[in-house]
Design a protein around this motif. Sequence first.
Motif, short mmCIF file in Angstrom:
data_model
loop_
_atom_site.label_atom_id
_atom_site.label_comp_id
_atom_site.label_asym_id
_atom_site.label_seq_id
_atom_site.Cartn_x
_atom_site.Cartn_y
_atom_site.Cartn_z
N GLY A 84 -40.54 16.52 -45.06
CA GLY A 84 -40.64 15.48 -44.46
C GLY A 84 -39.75 14.70 -43.76
N GLY A 85 -39.03 14.84 -44.96
CA GLY A 85 -38.01 13.71 -44.33
C GLY A 85 -37.19 11.80 -45.91
N ASP A 86 -36.23 11.68 -45.16
CA ASP A 86 -36.67 10.08 -45.85
C ASP A 86 -37.13 9.51 -44.86
OD1 ASP A 86 -36.86 11.04 -48.95
OD2 ASP A 86 -34.70 11.98 -48.57
N PHE A 87 -38.00 8.89 -44.30
CA PHE A 87 -37.76 7.72 -43.46
C PHE A 87 -39.12 7.31 -43.39
CE2 PHE A 87 -38.34 12.43 -40.73
CZ PHE A 87 -36.57 12.44 -40.66
N ASP A 89 -42.31 5.54 -42.46
CA ASP A 89 -42.96 5.86 -41.16
C ASP A 89 -43.29 4.62 -40.23
OD1 ASP A 89 -44.00 7.73 -43.32
OD2 ASP A 89 -45.56 7.13 -43.98
N SER A 90 -42.95 3.59 -40.06
CA SER A 90 -43.57 2.27 -39.09
C SER A 90 -42.19 2.31 -38.42
CB SER A 90 -43.30 0.89 -39.76
OG SER A 90 -41.94 0.58 -40.84
N ASP A 91 -41.09 3.22 -38.74
CA ASP A 91 -40.22 3.31 -37.14
C ASP A 91 -40.98 4.64 -36.46
OD1 ASP A 91 -38.06 2.25 -38.13
OD2 ASP A 91 -37.57 3.41 -39.21
N SER A 92 -40.00 4.39 -35.19
CA SER A 92 -40.43 5.56 -34.30
C SER A 92 -39.34 6.54 -34.16
CB SER A 92 -40.42 5.17 -33.08
OG SER A 92 -38.94 4.27 -32.44
N VAL A 126 -43.33 7.38 -36.81
CA VAL A 126 -43.31 8.58 -37.48
C VAL A 126 -44.46 9.42 -38.53
CG1 VAL A 126 -42.67 9.57 -39.83
CG2 VAL A 126 -40.28 8.21 -37.89
N ARG A 127 -45.15 7.97 -38.58
CA ARG A 127 -46.70 8.05 -39.72
C ARG A 127 -48.15 8.74 -38.67
NH1 ARG A 127 -46.83 2.34 -38.87
NH2 ARG A 127 -47.22 1.62 -36.99
N LYS A 133 -44.66 18.67 -37.14
CA LYS A 133 -43.02 17.49 -36.18
C LYS A 133 -42.45 16.53 -37.57
CE LYS A 133 -44.51 18.38 -32.28
NZ LYS A 133 -43.69 19.38 -31.00
N ARG A 134 -43.04 16.03 -38.10
CA ARG A 134 -42.58 15.88 -39.18
C ARG A 134 -41.23 16.00 -39.74
NH1 ARG A 134 -44.10 10.90 -42.97
NH2 ARG A 134 -42.02 10.44 -44.03
N SER A 135 -42.05 17.70 -40.25
CA SER A 135 -40.66 18.72 -40.67
C SER A 135 -39.69 18.87 -39.71
CB SER A 135 -41.65 19.98 -41.55
OG SER A 135 -42.10 19.91 -41.83
#
Length: 290
Positions: A84-87, A89-92, A126-127, A133-135
């Motif tokens: 799921g990454g370390d992102f 969630d509010s970023d595009s 991201v959210r 797609k997150r993967s």
Amino acid sequence: MSFTVNLRGVSLRYGSEDALADIDLDLEAGKIYGLLGRNGAGKTSLLSLLAAFRKPTAGDVLVGGEPVWENAPIVSRVALIREGGDFDDSDSVKAVIEAGQIRPSFDTEYALKLAERFDLPLKKKVRDLSRGKRSVLAAVTGLAARAELTMFDEVHLGMDAPTRDAFYKELLAEYMDRPHTVILSTHLIDEVANYLEEVVIVDRGRLLRHADIEAFQGMGATLTGPADAVDALGLAALAEQRLGGTKSITVADALDAPTRERAAAAGIEIGPVGLQDLFIHLTDPERKAA
């Protein structure tokens, strides 16, 4: 350039619990490794040490011949991509890719090309991405990091089968184009077996087995033939299947020459055992340590 990995007497404790204990491990540079283990075996803890996310309770963790803990020049060339990454969630999606440029070797052009190939919506937050797609976004950032040591911790989870296949092929193509050290932590063992050069198995916090893929492939065998003939060999089977008068069994140990000769004389076909079946056997909680 590729990084070697060396662990000496490494332990990691969470409170009173041992996540890892007395790990000694050497990984040569420039190979693709599979890191296998049951849930809770210590895979993620091991990768976290290599990425300097955690400090070992005891022992030495060396990457590229240097201690990795608090070593920014080394850490900047190591990438650990988790499920799921370390992102934020509010970023595009586009912002996540552009943020990768903080890594000295990050290839933004390559990342955008991969995003197009895997149909990632650059403007979407991201959210709002599906799990799959997150993967994919996590995988893209890992591939584009162009790190000397790249580690994927179950990053494929959520991807459908065609997407996973495309990811593995892209991983291999990127590796062939730019040899580096890759560690794949996965439960989809047979799916990635053909891409691995060596396999590391951890079990209950300890190093259980480390060998090249050929050694694992030579450990066991499948035997298929007339049921009576297969039974007459007297072999302990990990698993068996029967269809009419034909029987197939899987054994974990290599067959000696006399057994092979007896099997051939009885019309029994001998084939290799899948890595996943061997892994299940080796990490069976009821199996005594070898």
